[in-house]
Design an enzyme around this catalytic site. Structure first.
Site, PDB file in Angstrom:
ATOM      1  CD  GLU A   1      17.463  17.748  16.354  1.00  0.00           C
ATOM      2  OE1 GLU A   1      16.668  17.628  16.934  1.00  0.00           O
ATOM      3  OE2 GLU A   1      18.525  18.148  16.305  1.00  0.00           O
TER       4      GLU A   1
ATOM      5  CE  LYS B   1      15.006  17.383  19.636  1.00  0.00           C
ATOM      6  NZ  LYS B   1      16.520  16.579  19.811  1.00  0.00           N
TER       7      LYS B   1
END
Length: 119
Positions: free
Chosen positions: A21, A99
């Site tokens: 990420e 997200k």
């Protein structure tokens, strides 16, 4: 209390706990509710009596696209604090960070955090 909504602001950032990420990055969607008295702005038609949406956007953009956070909870706190500090007219702000497509097996849409902070 009157409210200003900024919906579905989209940014690309590098937030997350997983190393990929932080390396690859991903989209983040921010929704804001700014609570303030809009009476004077409504009566006067004067931008100085409200909150400039473009300035709000730039603050959010600089934080979400800036220094990575591990948690979107931390990111939400940063946004709320910056908005309350930058705009004295805001009494409360709600920050929701979504997200999309998180790296969680079985989660096929999104995760989100929402906080409400005030003076």
């Amino acid at each position: 209390m009157d409210k200003i909504y900024l919906n579905k602001l989209q940014f690309y950032g590098y937030h997350g706990v997983m190393p990929e990420e932080n390396k690859l990055g991903q989209r983040f969607i921010v929704d804001l509710i700014l609570e303030l008295d809009l009476t004077k702005a409504g009566q006067s038609d004067d931008l100085n009596e409200t909150v400039n949406y473009a300035e709000v956007y730039q603050i959010v953009k600089s934080i979400v696209e800036g220094k990575p956070s591990k948690l979107i909870e931390h990111l939400a706190e940063q946004l709320a604090a910056a908005l309350l500090k930058s705009f004295s007219k805001i009494d409360f702000c709600t920050v929701k960070i979504t997200k999309p497509d998180p790296p969680i097996p079985g989660c096929y849409e999104s995760v989100a955090v929402e906080i409400r902070r005030g003076r």
